[in-house]
Write an enzyme that holds these catalytic residues in place. Structure first.
Site, PDB file in Angstrom:
ATOM      1  N   GLY A  46       0.834  -1.196   0.000  1.00  0.00           N
ATOM      2  CA  GLY A  46       0.000   0.000   0.000  1.00  0.00           C
ATOM      3  C   GLY A  46       0.866   1.240   0.000  1.00  0.00           C
ATOM      4  CD  GLN A  51       3.289   5.986   2.532  1.00  0.00           C
ATOM      5  OE1 GLN A  51       2.326   5.431   2.034  1.00  0.00           O
ATOM      6  NE2 GLN A  51       4.258   5.329   3.135  1.00  0.00           N
ATOM      7  CB  CYS A  95       4.986   2.412   7.261  1.00  0.00           C
ATOM      8  SG  CYS A  95       4.499   3.884   6.340  1.00  0.00           S
ATOM      9  CG  LEU A  96       6.441   1.024   1.261  1.00  0.00           C
ATOM     10  CD1 LEU A  96       5.901   1.270  -0.139  1.00  0.00           C
ATOM     11  CD2 LEU A  96       7.556  -0.020   1.235  1.00  0.00           C
ATOM     12  CG  HIS A 137      -0.857   1.381   7.241  1.00  0.00           C
ATOM     13  ND1 HIS A 137       0.109   0.900   8.102  1.00  0.00           N
ATOM     14  CD2 HIS A 137      -0.208   2.240   6.401  1.00  0.00           C
ATOM     15  CE1 HIS A 137       1.284   1.449   7.785  1.00  0.00           C
ATOM     16  NE2 HIS A 137       1.117   2.255   6.758  1.00  0.00           N
ATOM     17  CD  GLU A 138      -1.171   2.470   2.677  1.00  0.00           C
ATOM     18  OE1 GLU A 138      -0.762   3.636   2.551  1.00  0.00           O
ATOM     19  OE2 GLU A 138      -0.418   1.520   2.990  1.00  0.00           O
ATOM     20  CG  HIS A 141       0.022   6.915   5.257  1.00  0.00           C
ATOM     21  ND1 HIS A 141       1.155   7.428   5.852  1.00  0.00           N
ATOM     22  CD2 HIS A 141       0.260   5.601   5.087  1.00  0.00           C
ATOM     23  CE1 HIS A 141       2.040   6.455   6.025  1.00  0.00           C
ATOM     24  NE2 HIS A 141       1.527   5.326   5.573  1.00  0.00           N
TER      25      HIS A 141
HETATM   26 NI    NI Z   1       2.413   3.431   5.586  1.00  0.00          NI
END
Ligand code: NI
Length: 173
Positions: A46, A51, A95-96, A137-138, A141
């Site tokens: 995701g 991000q 998380c990226l 989660h996304e 963000h």
């Molecule tokens: Ni994340």
């Protein structure tokens, strides 16, 4: 398509509440394609627009884990959670934007989400399992919330300190 660079925590751009997307235009479609490429390349399941430095309410995801199965890229514009289950689920999240750090986070096990797709058409779907965790989660963000905001402050501070150090090292390299 082109890959975009992923912003690493801590960064004020990851703490912003993103604005609603108005019209679905070519710029947005290009962004969605780039985000999917960036996500698959990472690899991740995701990625949210903030991000990659765009504070708009859009995310991409694909939680298909079976390598034999067809990929299932989803692009969600202006996503909204319309129902959550009473039943909760714990997943070890990552998380990226916070590479190499993982922590257990408890969230509703099932959620119903509505959104606009890249054709400007309204969509709705119920997600469970990893998909439910990922979509929550996304969407977090898009409100400037990271998974570490759901864990104990001491652990969060420890991860943030390590990330500050990592970013310093990357900047020097
Ligand atoms: Ni994340």
């Amino acid at each position: 398509m082109s890959k975009r660079s992923i912003i690493l925590h801590p960064d004020p751009r990851l703490k912003k509440v993103c604005s609603e997307v108005g019209e679905v235009d070519d710029t947005l479609r290009k962004l969605a394609e780039d985000m999917l490429e960036t996500m698959y390349d990472a690899p991740g399941i995701g990625l949210a627009a903030p991000q990659v430095g765009v504070t708009k309410r859009m995310l991409v995801m694909d939680c298909e884990k079976d390598e034999e199965a067809e990929p299932r890229p989803l692009v969600l514009i202006n996503p909204a959670i319309t129902r959550v289950s009473d039943e909760m689920n714990v997943y070890e999240e990552g998380c990226l934007s916070i590479p190499e750090h993982f922590a257990d986070v408890e969230r509703p096990a099932e959620v119903e989400v509505s959104w606009t797709d890249l054709d400007g058409v309204a969509q709705a779907e119920a997600f469970d399992g990893l998909w439910a965790t990922c979509v929550q989660h996304e969407i977090d963000h898009l409100d400037g919330v990271l998974f570490i905001d759901h864990i104990k402050p001491l652990r969060r501070q420890m991860i943030t300190r390590k990330m500050v150090k990592l970013k310093r090292e990357k900047a020097r390299a």
